[in-house]
Design a protein around this motif. Structure first.
Motif, PDB file in Angstrom:
ATOM      1  N   UNK A 195       0.879  -1.143   0.027  1.00  0.00           N
ATOM      2  CA  UNK A 195      -0.090   0.035  -0.086  1.00  0.00           C
ATOM      3  C   UNK A 195       0.769   1.349   0.003  1.00  0.00           C
ATOM      4  N   UNK A 196       2.290   1.129   0.332  1.00  0.00           N
ATOM      5  CA  UNK A 196       2.943   2.284   0.292  1.00  0.00           C
ATOM      6  C   UNK A 196       3.661   2.445  -1.163  1.00  0.00           C
ATOM      7  N   UNK A 197       3.652   3.532  -1.350  1.00  0.00           N
ATOM      8  CA  UNK A 197       4.405   4.040  -2.990  1.00  0.00           C
ATOM      9  C   UNK A 197       5.824   4.365  -2.946  1.00  0.00           C
ATOM     10  N   UNK A 198       6.452   3.169  -2.220  1.00  0.00           N
ATOM     11  CA  UNK A 198       7.900   3.408  -2.149  1.00  0.00           C
ATOM     12  C   UNK A 198       8.697   2.195  -2.532  1.00  0.00           C
ATOM     13  N   UNK A 199      10.128   2.286  -2.540  1.00  0.00           N
ATOM     14  CA  UNK A 199      10.787   1.166  -3.172  1.00  0.00           C
ATOM     15  C   UNK A 199      10.960   0.217  -1.912  1.00  0.00           C
ATOM     16  N   UNK A 200      11.315   1.045  -0.628  1.00  0.00           N
ATOM     17  CA  UNK A 200      11.832   0.075   0.350  1.00  0.00           C
ATOM     18  C   UNK A 200      10.906  -0.178   1.390  1.00  0.00           C
ATOM     19  N   UNK A 201      11.465  -1.164   2.543  1.00  0.00           N
ATOM     20  CA  UNK A 201      10.404  -1.318   3.322  1.00  0.00           C
ATOM     21  C   UNK A 201      10.412  -0.685   4.861  1.00  0.00           C
ATOM     22  N   UNK A 202       9.545  -0.508   5.488  1.00  0.00           N
ATOM     23  CA  UNK A 202       9.500   0.214   6.729  1.00  0.00           C
ATOM     24  C   UNK A 202       8.607  -0.451   7.806  1.00  0.00           C
ATOM     25  N   UNK A 203       8.917   0.099   9.150  1.00  0.00           N
ATOM     26  CA  UNK A 203       8.013  -0.282  10.212  1.00  0.00           C
ATOM     27  C   UNK A 203       8.105   0.575  11.058  1.00  0.00           C
ATOM     28  N   UNK A 204       6.736   1.139  11.466  1.00  0.00           N
ATOM     29  CA  UNK A 204       6.780   2.348  12.459  1.00  0.00           C
ATOM     30  C   UNK A 204       7.329   2.140  13.924  1.00  0.00           C
ATOM     31  N   UNK A 205       7.827   2.999  14.363  1.00  0.00           N
ATOM     32  CA  UNK A 205       8.217   3.089  15.649  1.00  0.00           C
ATOM     33  C   UNK A 205       7.446   3.768  16.562  1.00  0.00           C
ATOM     34  N   UNK A 206       6.726   3.312  17.364  1.00  0.00           N
ATOM     35  CA  UNK A 206       5.846   3.834  17.979  1.00  0.00           C
ATOM     36  C   UNK A 206       6.083   3.445  19.675  1.00  0.00           C
ATOM     37  N   UNK A 207       5.836   4.487  20.526  1.00  0.00           N
ATOM     38  CA  UNK A 207       5.748   4.340  22.028  1.00  0.00           C
ATOM     39  C   UNK A 207       4.437   3.528  22.432  1.00  0.00           C
ATOM     40  N   UNK A 208       4.616   2.994  23.423  1.00  0.00           N
ATOM     41  CA  UNK A 208       3.518   2.332  24.149  1.00  0.00           C
ATOM     42  C   UNK A 208       1.971   3.081  24.248  1.00  0.00           C
ATOM     43  N   UNK A 209       2.143   4.535  24.202  1.00  0.00           N
ATOM     44  CA  UNK A 209       1.187   5.195  24.175  1.00  0.00           C
ATOM     45  C   UNK A 209       0.547   5.359  22.963  1.00  0.00           C
ATOM     46  N   UNK A 210       1.309   4.996  21.712  1.00  0.00           N
ATOM     47  CA  UNK A 210       0.838   5.129  20.438  1.00  0.00           C
ATOM     48  C   UNK A 210       1.668   6.316  19.582  1.00  0.00           C
ATOM     49  N   UNK A 211       2.507   6.870  20.330  1.00  0.00           N
ATOM     50  CA  UNK A 211       3.061   8.111  19.780  1.00  0.00           C
ATOM     51  C   UNK A 211       3.989   7.736  18.406  1.00  0.00           C
ATOM     52  N   UNK A 212       3.996   8.261  17.513  1.00  0.00           N
ATOM     53  CA  UNK A 212       4.977   7.838  16.185  1.00  0.00           C
ATOM     54  C   UNK A 212       6.325   8.695  16.377  1.00  0.00           C
ATOM     55  N   UNK A 213       7.484   7.960  16.571  1.00  0.00           N
ATOM     56  CA  UNK A 213       8.694   8.801  16.728  1.00  0.00           C
ATOM     57  C   UNK A 213       9.569   8.824  15.586  1.00  0.00           C
ATOM     58  N   UNK A 214       9.225   7.608  14.687  1.00  0.00           N
ATOM     59  CA  UNK A 214      10.080   7.616  13.367  1.00  0.00           C
ATOM     60  C   UNK A 214       9.621   6.169  12.559  1.00  0.00           C
ATOM     61  N   UNK A 215      10.648   5.747  11.804  1.00  0.00           N
ATOM     62  CA  UNK A 215      10.158   4.140  11.226  1.00  0.00           C
ATOM     63  C   UNK A 215      11.701   3.900  11.012  1.00  0.00           C
ATOM     64  N   UNK A 216      11.626   2.379  11.233  1.00  0.00           N
ATOM     65  CA  UNK A 216      12.773   1.413  10.560  1.00  0.00           C
ATOM     66  C   UNK A 216      12.701   1.257   9.254  1.00  0.00           C
ATOM     67  N   UNK A 217      13.524   1.706   8.305  1.00  0.00           N
ATOM     68  CA  UNK A 217      13.660   1.710   6.937  1.00  0.00           C
ATOM     69  C   UNK A 217      14.824   0.823   6.456  1.00  0.00           C
ATOM     70  N   UNK A 218      14.303   0.026   5.447  1.00  0.00           N
ATOM     71  CA  UNK A 218      15.276  -0.960   5.068  1.00  0.00           C
ATOM     72  C   UNK A 218      14.882  -1.183   3.383  1.00  0.00           C
ATOM     73  N   UNK A 219      16.102  -0.970   2.492  1.00  0.00           N
ATOM     74  CA  UNK A 219      15.982  -1.077   1.161  1.00  0.00           C
ATOM     75  C   UNK A 219      15.406  -2.361   0.910  1.00  0.00           C
ATOM     76  N   UNK A 220      14.667  -2.492  -0.207  1.00  0.00           N
ATOM     77  CA  UNK A 220      13.921  -3.882  -0.766  1.00  0.00           C
ATOM     78  C   UNK A 220      14.879  -4.576  -1.452  1.00  0.00           C
ATOM     79  N   UNK A 221      16.106  -4.930  -0.729  1.00  0.00           N
ATOM     80  CA  UNK A 221      17.046  -5.658  -1.262  1.00  0.00           C
ATOM     81  C   UNK A 221      17.764  -6.209  -0.330  1.00  0.00           C
ATOM     82  N   UNK A 222      17.439  -7.309   0.599  1.00  0.00           N
ATOM     83  CA  UNK A 222      18.309  -7.982   1.498  1.00  0.00           C
ATOM     84  C   UNK A 222      19.472  -8.534   1.081  1.00  0.00           C
ATOM     85  N   UNK A 223      19.841  -8.786  -0.161  1.00  0.00           N
ATOM     86  CA  UNK A 223      20.986  -9.263  -0.574  1.00  0.00           C
ATOM     87  C   UNK A 223      22.019  -8.170  -0.292  1.00  0.00           C
ATOM     88  N   UNK A 224      21.783  -7.104  -0.380  1.00  0.00           N
ATOM     89  CA  UNK A 224      22.638  -5.925  -0.502  1.00  0.00           C
ATOM     90  C   UNK A 224      22.524  -5.120   1.159  1.00  0.00           C
TER      91      UNK A 224
END
Length: 330
Positions: free
Chosen positions: A182-211
């Motif tokens: 659903x995301x129009x990007x090439x990479x993969x990401x996971x939202x980094x939220x606190x236990x209260x649900x606050x979004x502080x950032x994302x963990x981003x990785x390019x869509x190429x685990x070999x590299x």
């Protein structure tokens, strides 16, 4: 002294955090989506391998080099181009204290960017990518936010490691990171939220685990929202790598300068040098390294030979071992 300094710096961080904007104040996302030209800067500090931890007063050698690489991204162009590179040799006087990195590193970066704005406004960046955190910080004011607020420029934090922040679940940053169609990007990401649900950032990785097996931790610095930050990072990550090219070049070119050009270390402290301008790349012969996903020749298990180890062996003229660290007894 250290405790008094920490208390002083905490108050400053709280004041700066109150001024951070997490909105796309300059319309960057619209420009990226529309394919308009965007100038993106990467900033980084490089340290010589043989630099002493404490320099005597009056020592002529600089113990760090602040590098800024400015690149232009535009639709219709196969490759982004380097517009300019600047560096400044300096000595960091402030101590390193965890969670207060900005107070040690921000001044030389501010000086170089201010110089660019005053002397080379035609290449002044629209957004700055910082090797550090933005609001993904214990007081929501990492190096990227600190720099952005003080200069009044959009910034994005791009950290290599996940900072320990209260309420943040470390497991959210673990691999594998699933692809979200659903995301129009090439990479993969996971939202980094606190236990209260606050979004502080994302963990981003390019869509190429070999590299690229290691994610980068992206956060708003100043005057951008998280969607804009993700779009710009995804645009700047080339060839399946998770590290944006502007930061990658600033890091590699800064270290290349320190190793190849003695004048970079002997330069008058505080003097800013223009290394590359108008797309003239003087670093064509530079050697760069990335984390290498390989298979151990002994145990046949996959392991990652990191960029630092490869670079060390290259400069020492040693052959990089294909055995994993466990089989080497390290």
């Amino acid at each position: 002294m250290s405790r008094d300094l920490e208390e002083k710096w905490k108050k400053i961080q709280v004041q700066l955090a109150a001024q951070v904007s997490t909105k796309d104040d300059t319309g960057l996302r619209e420009r990226v989506v529309a394919g308009e030209s965007v100038r993106v800067a990467g900033v980084d500090l490089s340290f010589p391998r043989d630099a002493p931890r404490k320099l005597p007063s009056g020592d002529d050698d600089a113990d760090t080099l602040a590098a800024v690489v400015i690149m232009e991204y535009a639709a219709g162009k196969k490759k982004p181009r380097v517009l300019a590179q600047f560096y400044m040799a300096t000595i960091l006087r402030e101590p390193y204290i965890p969670n207060f990195l900005a107070f040690r590193e921000v001044e030389p970066l501010k000086k170089v960017l201010t110089y660019i704005k005053e002397k080379h406004s035609n290449v002044y960046p629209d957004v700055v990518l910082v090797d550090g955190n933005g609001i993904l910080h214990s007081r929501k004011c990492g190096l990227a936010s600190h720099l952005g607020v003080q200069l009044g420029i959009p910034t994005i934090g791009v950290a290599k490691k996940l900072l320990c922040v209260s309420g943040l679940n470390d497991a959210d940053a673990s691999d594998p990171i699933p692809k979200d169609p659903s995301l129009p990007i090439r990479g993969r990401l996971r939202k980094l939220k606190t236990k209260s649900g606050e979004l502080l950032g994302v963990a981003y990785r390019a869509d190429s685990p070999a590299k690229s097996r290691k994610p980068k931790f992206i956060s708003v610095g100043h005057s951008v929202d998280i969607r804009t930050a993700i779009s710009i990072i995804d645009m700047c990550c080339a060839s399946g790598l998770s590290e944006p090219s502007p930061i990658r070049y600033a890091d590699r070119h800064g270290r290349h300068l320190l190793s190849k050009y003695p004048t970079a270390r002997k330069a008058a402290r505080g003097k800013i040098n223009t290394v590359v301008e108008h797309n003239m790349d003087t670093f064509a012969d530079a050697v760069y390294f990335d984390d290498l996903d390989t298979v151990c020749t002994q145990c046949k298990q996959q392991w990652i030979c990191d960029a630092g180890e490869q670079e060390f062996h290259h400069h020492k003229n040693f052959k990089v071992s294909r055995k994993c660290k466990e089989c080497r007894g390290q």
